[in-house]
Motif scaffolding. Structure first.
Motif, PDB file in Angstrom:
ATOM      1  N   THR A   7     102.086  93.375  10.235  1.00  0.00           N
ATOM      2  CA  THR A   7     100.977  94.082  10.667  1.00  0.00           C
ATOM      3  C   THR A   7      99.765  94.015   9.512  1.00  0.00           C
ATOM      4  N   ARG A   8      99.128  94.395   9.120  1.00  0.00           N
ATOM      5  CA  ARG A   8      97.958  94.953   7.829  1.00  0.00           C
ATOM      6  C   ARG A   8      97.247  95.512   8.427  1.00  0.00           C
ATOM      7  N   PHE A   9      97.008  95.838   6.778  1.00  0.00           N
ATOM      8  CA  PHE A   9      95.407  97.054   6.735  1.00  0.00           C
ATOM      9  C   PHE A   9      94.467  96.073   5.700  1.00  0.00           C
ATOM     10  N   ALA A  10      92.875  96.185   5.896  1.00  0.00           N
ATOM     11  CA  ALA A  10      91.924  95.363   5.580  1.00  0.00           C
ATOM     12  C   ALA A  10      90.869  95.841   5.454  1.00  0.00           C
ATOM     13  N   PRO A  11      90.886  97.382   4.332  1.00  0.00           N
ATOM     14  CA  PRO A  11      90.039  98.000   3.742  1.00  0.00           C
ATOM     15  C   PRO A  11      88.805  96.693   3.309  1.00  0.00           C
ATOM     16  N   SER A  12      87.473  97.484   3.238  1.00  0.00           N
ATOM     17  CA  SER A  12      86.050  96.707   2.581  1.00  0.00           C
ATOM     18  C   SER A  12      86.381  98.114   1.376  1.00  0.00           C
ATOM     19  N   PRO A  13      85.944  97.453   0.494  1.00  0.00           N
ATOM     20  CA  PRO A  13      86.359  97.863  -0.754  1.00  0.00           C
ATOM     21  C   PRO A  13      84.488  98.702  -1.184  1.00  0.00           C
ATOM     22  N   ILE A  43      91.807  92.586   0.858  1.00  0.00           N
ATOM     23  CA  ILE A  43      90.763  93.426   0.679  1.00  0.00           C
ATOM     24  C   ILE A  43      89.568  92.446   1.578  1.00  0.00           C
ATOM     25  N   GLU A  44      88.866  93.415   1.689  1.00  0.00           N
ATOM     26  CA  GLU A  44      87.883  92.606   2.593  1.00  0.00           C
ATOM     27  C   GLU A  44      86.373  93.535   2.282  1.00  0.00           C
ATOM     28  N   ASP A  45      86.774  92.046   0.526  1.00  0.00           N
ATOM     29  CA  ASP A  45      85.145  92.524   0.012  1.00  0.00           C
ATOM     30  C   ASP A  45      84.305  90.277   0.237  1.00  0.00           C
ATOM     31  N   SER A 172      81.309  85.388   7.298  1.00  0.00           N
ATOM     32  CA  SER A 172      80.964  86.583   8.052  1.00  0.00           C
ATOM     33  C   SER A 172      82.393  87.091   8.343  1.00  0.00           C
ATOM     34  N   TYR A 173      81.999  89.298   8.860  1.00  0.00           N
ATOM     35  CA  TYR A 173      84.020  89.555   8.455  1.00  0.00           C
ATOM     36  C   TYR A 173      84.191  88.880  10.164  1.00  0.00           C
ATOM     37  N   HIS A 174      83.152  88.440  10.778  1.00  0.00           N
ATOM     38  CA  HIS A 174      84.709  87.922  12.267  1.00  0.00           C
ATOM     39  C   HIS A 174      85.261  86.718  11.786  1.00  0.00           C
ATOM     40  N   ALA A 176      86.007  85.463   8.429  1.00  0.00           N
ATOM     41  CA  ALA A 176      87.049  85.938   8.055  1.00  0.00           C
ATOM     42  C   ALA A 176      88.283  86.468   8.094  1.00  0.00           C
ATOM     43  N   VAL A 177      88.044  87.362   8.653  1.00  0.00           N
ATOM     44  CA  VAL A 177      89.404  88.233   9.625  1.00  0.00           C
ATOM     45  C   VAL A 177      90.188  87.323  10.673  1.00  0.00           C
ATOM     46  N   THR A 178      89.457  86.274  11.586  1.00  0.00           N
ATOM     47  CA  THR A 178      90.267  85.734  11.916  1.00  0.00           C
ATOM     48  C   THR A 178      90.795  84.803  11.288  1.00  0.00           C
ATOM     49  N   THR A 190      95.988  96.219  13.892  1.00  0.00           N
ATOM     50  CA  THR A 190      96.223  97.334  14.247  1.00  0.00           C
ATOM     51  C   THR A 190      94.898  97.956  13.387  1.00  0.00           C
ATOM     52  N   ARG A 191      93.301  99.009  14.308  1.00  0.00           N
ATOM     53  CA  ARG A 191      93.039  98.607  13.828  1.00  0.00           C
ATOM     54  C   ARG A 191      92.081 100.172  14.810  1.00  0.00           C
ATOM     55  N   GLY A 192      90.538 101.163  14.139  1.00  0.00           N
ATOM     56  CA  GLY A 192      90.207 101.671  14.894  1.00  0.00           C
ATOM     57  C   GLY A 192      89.587 101.239  16.063  1.00  0.00           C
ATOM     58  N   ASP A 194      86.979 101.165  17.343  1.00  0.00           N
ATOM     59  CA  ASP A 194      85.347 101.007  17.010  1.00  0.00           C
ATOM     60  C   ASP A 194      85.057  98.972  16.724  1.00  0.00           C
ATOM     61  N   LEU A 195      86.573  98.867  16.701  1.00  0.00           N
ATOM     62  CA  LEU A 195      86.688  97.204  16.027  1.00  0.00           C
ATOM     63  C   LEU A 195      86.661  96.819  17.570  1.00  0.00           C
ATOM     64  N   PHE A 196      87.042  97.192  18.828  1.00  0.00           N
ATOM     65  CA  PHE A 196      87.541  96.708  19.702  1.00  0.00           C
ATOM     66  C   PHE A 196      86.468  95.478  20.616  1.00  0.00           C
TER      67      PHE A 196
HETATM   68  N1  GLU Z   1      87.313  95.463   6.951  1.00  0.00           N
HETATM   69  C1  GLU Z   1      87.034  95.774   7.744  1.00  0.00           C
HETATM   70  C2  GLU Z   1      87.182  97.657   7.929  1.00  0.00           C
HETATM   71  O1  GLU Z   1      87.307  98.063   6.792  1.00  0.00           O
HETATM   72  C3  GLU Z   1      88.426  96.716   9.151  1.00  0.00           C
HETATM   73  C4  GLU Z   1      89.077  94.781   9.135  1.00  0.00           C
HETATM   74  C5  GLU Z   1      89.470  94.567  10.476  1.00  0.00           C
HETATM   75  O2  GLU Z   1      90.715  96.045  10.726  1.00  0.00           O
HETATM   76  O3  GLU Z   1      89.397  94.245  11.316  1.00  0.00           O
HETATM   77  O4  GLU Z   1      86.689  98.690   8.554  1.00  0.00           O
END
Ligand code: GLU
Length: 259
Positions: A7-13, A43-45, A172-174, A176-178, A190-192, A194-196
């Motif tokens: 699993t991962r956690f991917a916050p944007s700083p 880290i999604e920077d 873009s986010y889309h 890079a995340v993929t 696992t994410r909120g 809001d990203l469905f």
């Molecule tokens: N970096 C995104 C954010 O902080 C989350 C990306 C993801 O979980 O796919 O909202």
């Protein structure tokens, strides 16, 4: 030890860690720890106009203080532009016209010829490369992903021709995340909720780039006592502020575990 669950956690700083972030981190951390798997941090920077280096250190420090430990090195997206550039070239085989900013995309540049596209990219004007979703879908069969015990059919057209890169930001986010979920071997995202909607596009990009599809778990977003979604701008809900107010890690993790 099983490494089947990654699993991962991917916050944007773009700010301090917030209670809503902790919910996402905790979902991934618990799923990995319960399965004897791995939990990775990214880290999604990539967006240098919004991200600030000091927030990276603060996020890492807050996660440590909360006891949410991760496995292996931290991946910083800004250090991996080449990975995204390569993926962008592959995705463009699926058709990625260019256009000025603006959503939903009205298709202004979808029908430009190759020479005109190159000329515009080389000009001083800003541009965005977008995925031609219609052309991409014509190359793929029906697409699905697993959400708990449900099988969800992807509807990538719903978000329109999403941006894959911009002149100043190579991905873009889309995109890079993929790419990163695949490179980091993530098997459960696992994410909120809001990203469905974004997952529909990610599923299409996985097909275009020939990447594996993880399982997904979109968790509910935290709400206040009145049932309203917590505002990310609310300074009182940053982990910094909660620490300063004397809250313990246990209290914060309990607050983030709201169902
Ligand atoms: N970096 C995104 C954010 O902080 C989350 C990306 C993801 O979980 O796919 O909202």
């Amino acid at each position: 030890m099983s490494t089947d669950v990654v699993t991962r956690f991917a916050p944007s700083p773009t700010g301090y860690l917030h209670l809503g972030h902790v919910r996402s981190a905790l979902e991934g951390w618990r799923a990995a720890r319960e399965a004897g798997g791995r939990f990775v941090l990214r880290i999604e920077d990539i967006d240098h106009t919004r991200c600030r280096p000091e927030y990276i250190g603060a996020i890492i420090e807050d996660l440590r203080w909360l006891g949410l430990d991760w496995d292996g090195p931290v991946r910083r997206q800004s250090e991996h532009s080449d990975d995204y550039r390569t993926a962008l070239e592959i995705a463009r085989a699926g058709g990625a016209p260019q256009d000025e900013m603006g959503t939903p995309y009205p298709g202004t540049c979808r029908h430009l010829g190759a020479a005109e596209r190159a000329a515009r990219r080389n000009s001083a004007a800003d541009y965005a490369l977008r995925l031609n979703v219609g052309a991409a879908l014509a190359q793929t069969a029906a697409l699905f992903w697993c959400e708990g015990d449900m099988r969800i059919e992807a509807d990538p057209a719903a978000l329109g021709d999403v941006v894959l890169a911009r002149k100043e930001i190579p991905t873009s986010y889309h995109l890079a995340v993929t790419v990163d979920d695949a490179l980091q071997g993530v098997t459960l995202v696992t994410r909120g909720t809001d990203l469905f909607a974004a997952t529909h596009i990610h599923r299409l990009l996985q097909a275009l780039l020939d990447l594996p599809t993880p399982r997904y778990r979109h968790h509910p977003l935290l709400t206040d006592a009145a049932g309203r979604r917590l505002a990310k701008r609310d300074r009182a809900l940053t982990i910094r502020a909660m620490r300063e107010a004397g809250r313990s890690p246990e209290e914060i993790l309990a607050a983030a575990s709201q169902v």
